[in-house]
Design a protein around this motif. Structure first.
Motif, PDB file in Angstrom:
ATOM      1  N   ILE A   1       0.854  -1.180   0.000  1.00 27.87           N
ATOM      2  CA  ILE A   1       0.000   0.000   0.000  1.00 27.87           C
ATOM      3  C   ILE A   1       0.892   1.232   0.000  1.00 27.87           C
ATOM      4  O   ILE A   1       1.713   1.413   0.901  1.00 27.87           O
ATOM      5  N   THR A   2       0.748   2.047  -1.004  1.00 29.05           N
ATOM      6  CA  THR A   2       1.505   3.289  -1.108  1.00 29.05           C
ATOM      7  C   THR A   2       0.557   4.452  -0.888  1.00 29.05           C
ATOM      8  O   THR A   2      -0.423   4.600  -1.631  1.00 29.05           O
ATOM      9  N   ALA A   3       0.836   5.252   0.123  1.00 26.46           N
ATOM     10  CA  ALA A   3      -0.016   6.391   0.466  1.00 26.46           C
ATOM     11  C   ALA A   3       0.664   7.676  -0.006  1.00 26.46           C
ATOM     12  O   ALA A   3       1.764   8.006   0.449  1.00 26.46           O
ATOM     13  N   TYR A   4       0.020   8.367  -0.918  1.00 29.35           N
ATOM     14  CA  TYR A   4       0.525   9.656  -1.398  1.00 29.35           C
ATOM     15  C   TYR A   4      -0.086  10.745  -0.526  1.00 29.35           C
ATOM     16  O   TYR A   4      -1.156  11.289  -0.816  1.00 29.35           O
TER      17      TYR A   4
ATOM     18  N   HIS B   1       3.856   2.242   2.613  1.00 29.58           N
ATOM     19  CA  HIS B   1       4.880   3.242   2.308  1.00 29.58           C
ATOM     20  C   HIS B   1       4.207   4.588   2.096  1.00 29.58           C
ATOM     21  O   HIS B   1       3.135   4.662   1.480  1.00 29.58           O
ATOM     22  N   PHE B   2       4.853   5.636   2.598  1.00 26.15           N
ATOM     23  CA  PHE B   2       4.349   6.990   2.413  1.00 26.15           C
ATOM     24  C   PHE B   2       5.206   7.718   1.381  1.00 26.15           C
ATOM     25  O   PHE B   2       6.432   7.584   1.371  1.00 26.15           O
ATOM     26  N   VAL B   3       4.543   8.468   0.512  1.00 29.42           N
ATOM     27  CA  VAL B   3       5.216   9.305  -0.482  1.00 29.42           C
ATOM     28  C   VAL B   3       4.617  10.700  -0.396  1.00 29.42           C
ATOM     29  O   VAL B   3       3.382  10.856  -0.428  1.00 29.42           O
ATOM     30  N   ASP B   4       5.496  11.694  -0.258  1.00 24.52           N
ATOM     31  CA  ASP B   4       5.045  13.084  -0.231  1.00 24.52           C
ATOM     32  C   ASP B   4       4.783  13.533  -1.665  1.00 24.52           C
ATOM     33  O   ASP B   4       5.718  13.621  -2.474  1.00 24.52           O
ATOM     34  N   PRO B   5       3.539  13.802  -2.042  1.00 26.91           N
ATOM     35  CA  PRO B   5       3.245  14.145  -3.442  1.00 26.91           C
ATOM     36  C   PRO B   5       3.900  15.443  -3.893  1.00 26.91           C
ATOM     37  O   PRO B   5       4.107  15.650  -5.090  1.00 26.91           O
TER      38      PRO B   5
ATOM     39  N   LEU C   1      -4.539   6.314  -1.815  1.00 20.23           N
ATOM     40  CA  LEU C   1      -3.807   5.066  -1.638  1.00 20.23           C
ATOM     41  C   LEU C   1      -3.769   4.293  -2.953  1.00 20.23           C
ATOM     42  O   LEU C   1      -4.756   4.263  -3.694  1.00 20.23           O
ATOM     43  N   ILE C   2      -2.621   3.678  -3.225  1.00 18.22           N
ATOM     44  CA  ILE C   2      -2.480   2.737  -4.333  1.00 18.22           C
ATOM     45  C   ILE C   2      -2.152   1.375  -3.733  1.00 18.22           C
ATOM     46  O   ILE C   2      -1.158   1.228  -3.014  1.00 18.22           O
ATOM     47  N   ILE C   3      -2.989   0.383  -4.014  1.00 15.52           N
ATOM     48  CA  ILE C   3      -2.843  -0.959  -3.446  1.00 15.52           C
ATOM     49  C   ILE C   3      -2.408  -1.894  -4.560  1.00 15.52           C
ATOM     50  O   ILE C   3      -3.085  -2.012  -5.586  1.00 15.52           O
TER      51      ILE C   3
ATOM     52  N   THR D   1      -3.605  -3.502  -9.556  1.00 14.47           N
ATOM     53  CA  THR D   1      -3.569  -2.245  -8.806  1.00 14.47           C
ATOM     54  C   THR D   1      -4.974  -1.705  -8.624  1.00 14.47           C
ATOM     55  O   THR D   1      -5.817  -1.807  -9.520  1.00 14.47           O
ATOM     56  N   GLU D   2      -5.210  -1.127  -7.467  1.00 17.27           N
ATOM     57  CA  GLU D   2      -6.489  -0.494  -7.153  1.00 17.27           C
ATOM     58  C   GLU D   2      -6.211   0.831  -6.453  1.00 17.27           C
ATOM     59  O   GLU D   2      -5.352   0.923  -5.578  1.00 17.27           O
ATOM     60  N   HIS D   3      -6.942   1.871  -6.841  1.00 13.10           N
ATOM     61  CA  HIS D   3      -6.814   3.194  -6.220  1.00 13.10           C
ATOM     62  C   HIS D   3      -7.912   3.375  -5.179  1.00 13.10           C
ATOM     63  O   HIS D   3      -9.061   2.980  -5.390  1.00 13.10           O
ATOM     64  N   LEU D   4      -7.559   3.989  -4.068  1.00 16.64           N
ATOM     65  CA  LEU D   4      -8.519   4.319  -3.012  1.00 16.64           C
ATOM     66  C   LEU D   4      -8.382   5.805  -2.732  1.00 16.64           C
ATOM     67  O   LEU D   4      -7.378   6.259  -2.173  1.00 16.64           O
ATOM     68  N   ARG D   5      -9.397   6.575  -3.126  1.00 17.75           N
ATOM     69  CA  ARG D   5      -9.308   8.036  -3.066  1.00 17.75           C
ATOM     70  C   ARG D   5     -10.092   8.632  -1.905  1.00 17.75           C
ATOM     71  O   ARG D   5     -10.128   9.842  -1.759  1.00 17.75           O
ATOM     72  N   GLN D   6     -10.739   7.810  -1.102  1.00 14.77           N
ATOM     73  CA  GLN D   6     -11.452   8.359   0.051  1.00 14.77           C
ATOM     74  C   GLN D   6     -10.446   8.788   1.111  1.00 14.77           C
ATOM     75  O   GLN D   6      -9.571   8.041   1.505  1.00 14.77           O
TER      76      GLN D   6
END
Length: 527
Positions: free
Chosen positions: A67-70, A98-102, A120-122, A128-133
């Motif tokens: 899980i990558t959290a932007y 993992h966290f990424v600073d956009p 989030l990108i899973i 791959t699935e995007h979670l935008r909430q």
């Protein structure tokens, strides 16, 4: 007590040993806290504990999940994400966050199509699935994981154009809420209108016929018949007092007879239901089948239902299982259903009555047919631009045409993108799903209201509807996964508990501390 030098030394030694042991104990506790973790969730509905639905889903994920959290470096944004993912990590050790600073990685933001701060990108098994909430919830994250857990896309088609219950409209009798739950679980749902398509796509996993109200044309019935004969899975919902509207040939394949009248259930009042036309199924009313396994704890409600009888012809080789059976006290009322309703031995049909059947048989061996036949059917479903291009390629010699056809065929096999079916319904399929299902499955239900927008959330109706679709779509591993993952959002106190806690902290605790202090002071003074 007389204080001497010896007693004074003993007291000092005792105090020193006590302090040393206390420091050692604190150090040991601190060391243990770095290696072991104990958490307790005291909320009413275990708000900070992962639900059983999510836990069972994680057990189905055999590989690592990333899980990558932007999200920017803001604790108010990152902390809720980290807290939520930690609940999943307790049950799946190879789930990584993992966290990424956009703002410091704009190239990654553009590459992955990030639209929101905190998105989030899973990633799971090259999907791959995007979670935008923002912030994410367990409901949304579990739904995204369930979409990734399905081995391939399952296309569910809902027949329309004959007054069926709509998969997209929001009237009380329509099915849009159930369809949304299907989409959230990773299934692909599209309408099927025979006025806009020439055939049922071969990639169809399940065809849903939801109580048509108008006559089907002979050509439409023929296409459905071919679909069933070729091993297609089917969910057929019927409503009482509504004729089959041309589907009699389909019913004959299953030996289906719809009993006349409307089922009434006088025992519904025991569950707070005043309408006798709402039939309740409990405990012993569920058949022995994976769909209804463990349903003894559920109450399911079926408004406006009719009894069914199936006697499949021997040549069709169907194995039938009764899914739902009513209580013996019910009957099928063939007369008026208004006013006082009483059982009439001469005209009514006594219970117990069967409401739903599951049928299965070995799938017809169509997978061994020549490959050219399958390619021909696929050619019929491509769009007009592809057809025109194919026509232009035929202007050369016959040998050149064969070369072009082989190259086009090879390109089609290498193409992993989704192809639009020329049905006018924007039906999308995945070229990578070439799995041959070895068992054909059919479910027939004598009621379409139980998964309608008005009744879906009552009792176990949603769970039953989801189990039926998972079984029909050959996703048996998802049948045991509960559908509800929503949790409470508040810590509720009863009035008595609130009074007790207020009195404890305002009066009892202060008085206890003061009394303890006075008692210790008096003891020391006397000593």
């Amino acid at each position: 007590m007389q204080v001497t030098a010896r007693t004074h030394l003993q007291v000092r030694l005792q105090n020193t040993i006590f302090m040393v042991l206390l420091v050692v104990a604190i150090g040991l506790i601190a060391w243990l806290s770095t290696r072991y973790e104990i958490k307790a969730d005291w909320t009413v509905n275990n708000r900070h504990t992962l639900s059983q639905a999510s836990i069972k889903l994680l057990a189905e994920l055999t590989g690592p999940v990333t899980i990558t959290a932007y999200a920017r470096k803001d604790n108010s944004l990152r902390t809720p994400i980290q807290d939520l993912v930690e609940r999943y990590q307790r049950h799946k050790s190879d789930l990584n966050l993992h966290f990424v600073d956009p703002f410091t990685a704009p190239s990654l933001v553009r590459e992955h199509g990030i639209r929101a701060d905190g998105e989030l990108i899973i990633d799971y098994q090259e999907r791959t699935e995007h979670l935008r909430q923002v912030p994410p919830s367990e409901q949304e994250l579990t739904s995204a994981l369930q979409k990734l857990a399905r081995p391939s896309q399952r296309l569910i088609l809902f027949l329309e154009g004959h007054g069926e219950r709509s998969a997209s409209h929001f009237a009380t009798h329509d099915l849009s809420k159930w369809v949304q739950a299907l989409k959230d679980s990773g299934l692909q749902v599209q309408p099927l209108n025979f006025g806009q398509t020439r055939e049922i796509p071969q990639i169809t996993a399940v065809l849903v016929i939801a109580s048509p109200r108008k006559q089907l044309l002979p050509g439409e019935v023929a296409m459905i018949t071919d679909y069933v004969d070729n091993g297609g899975n089917l969910l057929w919902m019927l409503d009482p007092t509504v004729p089959l509207h041309g589907l009699e040939a389909i019913a004959a394949k299953f030996g289906l007879t719809q009993q006349p009248g409307l089922i009434v259930d006088p025992t519904s009042k025991l569950f707070g239901v005043d309408n006798p036309a709402i039939v309740s199924i409990t405990t012993t009313g569920y058949g022995r089948h994976p769909i209804t396994s463990g349903f003894e704890q559920y109450l399911t409600l079926f408004p406006q239902a009719s009894g069914l009888v199936t006697e499949p012809p021997a040549e069709e080789e169907w194995e039938e299982t009764v899914l739902l059976t009513t209580h013996p006290q019910v009957w099928s009322e063939t007369g008026e259903t208004e006013g006082t309703i009483e059982y009439n031995e001469d005209t009514d049909i006594s219970g117990p009555l069967d409401l739903a059947f599951a049928l299965a048989r070995s799938k017809p061996q169509i997978a061994d047919e020549p490959e050219t036949e399958l390619e021909a059917s696929e050619t019929d479903m491509v769009d007009d631009s592809q057809a025109d291009s194919a026509a232009d390629s035929e202007t050369g010699t016959e040998a050149d045409t064969q070369v072009v056809d082989s190259e086009t065929e090879a390109d089609a096999k290498d193409d992993e993108a989704e192809t639009d079916v020329d049905t006018g319904n924007d039906v999308e399929i995945e070229a990578e799903d070439n799995t041959v299902i070895q068992e054909q499955r059919v479910i027939i239900v004598g009621d379409g209201d139980f998964i309608s927008n008005a009744f879906l959330q009552l009792g176990g109706n949603l769970e039953l509807g989801m189990n039926m679709m998972n079984w029909l779509a050959e996703d048996d591993s998802f049948i045991d996964i509960p559908t509800k993952t929503a949790v409470d959002l508040s810590f509720d106190f009863s009035p008595n508990a609130a009074i007790f806690l207020g009195a404890f902290f305002l009066f009892l605790l202060p008085l206890g501390l003061i009394s303890t202090g006075i008692y210790i002071w008096l003891r020391r003074r006397k000593a």
